[in-house]
Design an enzyme around this catalytic site. Structure first.
Site, PDB file in Angstrom:
ATOM      1  N   ASN A  56      -8.442  -4.709   5.493  1.00 51.01           N
ATOM      2  CA  ASN A  56      -7.793  -3.677   4.667  1.00 51.01           C
ATOM      3  C   ASN A  56      -7.979  -3.878   3.163  1.00 51.01           C
ATOM      4  O   ASN A  56      -8.088  -2.909   2.427  1.00 51.01           O
ATOM      5  CB  ASN A  56      -6.305  -3.554   5.029  1.00 51.01           C
TER       6      ASN A  56
ATOM      7  N   GLU B 224      -0.548 -15.414   7.135  1.00 57.31           N
ATOM      8  CA  GLU B 224       0.002 -14.199   6.517  1.00 57.31           C
ATOM      9  C   GLU B 224      -0.211 -13.079   7.515  1.00 57.31           C
ATOM     10  O   GLU B 224      -1.334 -12.591   7.665  1.00 57.31           O
ATOM     11  CB  GLU B 224      -0.720 -13.888   5.209  1.00 57.31           C
TER      12      GLU B 224
ATOM     13  N   CYS C 141      -0.341  -4.504   4.812  1.00 66.33           N
ATOM     14  CA  CYS C 141       0.561  -5.328   5.620  1.00 66.33           C
ATOM     15  C   CYS C 141       2.016  -5.128   5.227  1.00 66.33           C
ATOM     16  O   CYS C 141       2.905  -5.187   6.063  1.00 66.33           O
ATOM     17  CB  CYS C 141       0.184  -6.790   5.499  1.00 66.33           C
TER      18      CYS C 141
ATOM     19  N   GLU D 270       1.706 -17.275  -0.607  1.00 65.49           N
ATOM     20  CA  GLU D 270       0.591 -17.202  -1.540  1.00 65.49           C
ATOM     21  C   GLU D 270       1.163 -16.860  -2.913  1.00 65.49           C
ATOM     22  O   GLU D 270       2.311 -16.463  -3.052  1.00 65.49           O
ATOM     23  CB  GLU D 270      -0.419 -16.148  -1.066  1.00 65.49           C
TER      24      GLU D 270
END
Ligand code: NDP
Length: 495
Positions: free
Chosen positions: A170, A268, A302, A476
């Site tokens: 994505n 993630e 996401c 992150e």
């Protein structure tokens, strides 16, 4: 822009034989070829070889050599300079990278240029700053001495080694940057595997990284499918895996990483992110919030909102205004600046969303608008709003990762924490209200890695990002990533 207006550099890049980028050079690769398909028309635009064991071995060996040699000996300020130069090069090649990204992913050109490329440079500059701020601490040991001897201690942050970065389709540039810049800033080296659907941008960025002065072998790219990713993660010289992708694959990667090797892993993963509008939010504000949360990049984010909770007093008005907005979006070629809504990124994903529409029809869910695959070339579906009546509806449980918002009316604000927390996921959430104190009382009750107030899907490199529950492990950005890419070594001295 018309297809004929492609930059000559883009047209030339598409014509090349693509494989991998190993030890500072493009490598053709002998494996099976994967067609890269333009999702706006279903046509093949390039072919990329899939990495087998030989290519994975070569890439990891190059990364290990660079870790033991040139990159490990590069001073932090020099590493920072390389990342800053790469940020400049990405900006200078922004139009080229944006066109490549739009062609391979169907992302609107404006989003690719104005958001993804621009953010990639911004994040790189953030990581460059972190390279010169890696430090341990001095500690006074706590126990008394036996015979008058003294002790002191300090900690060092040491890079873990070769990092495997696994990237979804994505945001092929931005998510790759999060991984390779985290690695390079901390003194690690890396092998990144892009998605089989969107490898082209990263292959080009690897070339720019070499121009920026990043040592050959410090930053490698192997292309391929899930098997290539599995081989990379299983390689015995990988010291850390940084994975972004679906919860199911993430679970498999995490399990394999622990099995017999204890490789440290950051996951993630996806979410079923909730968005709650308190009763004081005006209808137009709610609709703008829903568009921001749920429909950017056709919902393929996401952190995108997928579960929308609207007070019963407002839900009819909100859904009516939302349907008018969604029906009015200009659907079309993502290369055309007038387009507001493009295709889904690939055929399997379009088929998954089509199956969800069939499920909604089958179980009698109210389809407020959309709910169909569009009859045109490429992988287009209509932007969709669904309304369910029960909090335990199946459509509120599983990640869609598409332009589909599912709405539930609520009556009592006190029910919101249970509604927001009612899935196994916890990546992100947002709360919308004109009364900040109500929002701040709700924030601690929401189990999610990020809670936005009166905003959604806004990632800042200074603010840590990651999931709780089945949305992942680790963070992150910010300074939080440093813990994941370095080992803490304790040094104790008697004197
Ligand atoms: P997948 O999990 O299908 O794939 C992610 C990556 O893993 C791809 O490069 C894939 O290769 C690779 N892969 C597949 N199987 C394995 C394996 N066994 N071992 C190692 N690597 C493997 O996700 P998608 O690409 O479909 O991306 C969409 C998902 O990503 C959504 O669930 C979304 O929520 C999540 N996501 C999470 C983000 C976050 O920050 N939390 C950000 C963006 C997306 P290939 O594609 O070639 O099969």
């Amino acid at each position: 822009m018309a297809r004929s207006d492609l930059l000559p550099s883009v047209a030339a890049f598409l014509r090349r034989d693509h494989g991998h980028f190993i030890d500072g050079r493009a490598v053709a690769g002998a494996g099976r070829g994967i067609d890269i398909v333009d999702p706006s028309n279903g046509e093949t635009i390039a072919r990329v070889a899939a990495a087998g064991a030989a290519e994975v071995d070569a890439a990891v060996a190059a990364a290990q050599r660079a870790f033991d040699g040139d990159w490990a000996r590069t001073a932090p300020a020099q590493r920072a300079l390389c990342l800053l130069r790469l940020a400049d090069l990405i900006e200078a090649h922004g139009d080229e990278l944006a066109q490549l990204e739009t062609l391979q992913s169907g992302k609107l050109l404006g989003l690719a240029r104005g958001f993804e490329v621009a953010q990639a440079a911004a994040f790189l500059r953030h990581y460059a700053g972190a390279a010169t701020r890696l430090h341990g601490e001095t500690i006074a040991p706590s126990l008394p001495s036996f015979q008058g001897e003294r002790y002191t201690a300090f900690t060092r942050r040491e890079p873990v080694g070769v990092v495997a970065g696994i990237v979804p389709w994505n945001f092929s540039i931005l998510i790759a940057v999060w991984k390779f810049a985290s690695a390079l800033a901390t003194g690690c080296t890396c092998v990144i595997k892009p998605s089989e659907f969107t490898p082209l941008t990263l292959l080009r960025i690897a070339e720019l990284a070499l121009d920026a002065g990043i040592a050959p072998g410090a930053f490698n790219v192997v292309c391929g499918d899930g098997d290539s990713g599995r081989a990379l993660c299983a390689h015995p010289h990988i010291a850390k895996i940084s994975f972004t992708g679906s919860p199911a694959t993430g679970l498999a990667v995490g399990r394999a990483a622990l099995d017999g090797r204890l490789v440290r892993t950051t996951l993630e993963l996806g979410g079923k992110n909730p968005v709650a509008f308190l009763p004081d939010v005006p209808v137009e504000r709610a609709v703008a919030g829903i568009m921001e949360a749920g429909f950017l990049h056709q919902g393929q984010i996401c952190a995108a909102g997928e579960r929308f909770f609207v007070h019963r007093s407002r839900i009819d008005a909100v859904l009516e205004a939302l349907a008018a907005t969604l029906d009015g979006l200009a659907v079309g070629d993502p290369m055309d600046p007038a387009t507001q809504f493009g295709p889904l990124a690939n055929r399997p994903h379009r088929d998954k969303i089509a199956a969800l529409f069939a499920q909604a029809r089958g179980d009698g869910t109210r389809i407020v608008c959309g709910g169909e695959v569009l009859d045109r070339p490429g992988f287009y579906v209509a932007p969709t709003a669904l309304q369910v009546e029960r909090a335990d509806a199946a459509l509120l449980q599983h990640e869609t990762f598409g332009p589909v918002g599912t709405f539930l009316a609520y009556d009592d604000e006190d029910d919101l924490p249970a509604l927001l927390n009612g899935t196994p996921y916890g990546l992100a959430a947002s709360v919308w209200t004109q009364d900040l104190s109500r929002a701040l009382r709700l924030v601690p009750q929401v189990r999610a890695g990020t809670v936005w107030v009166n905003m959604h899907t806004f990632l800042d490199p200074a603010v840590p990002f990651g999931g709780v529950k089945q949305s992942g492990i680790g963070r992150e950005f910010g300074a939080a990533f440093i813990d994941d890419y370095t080992e803490l070594k304790s040094v104790m001295i008697r004197y």
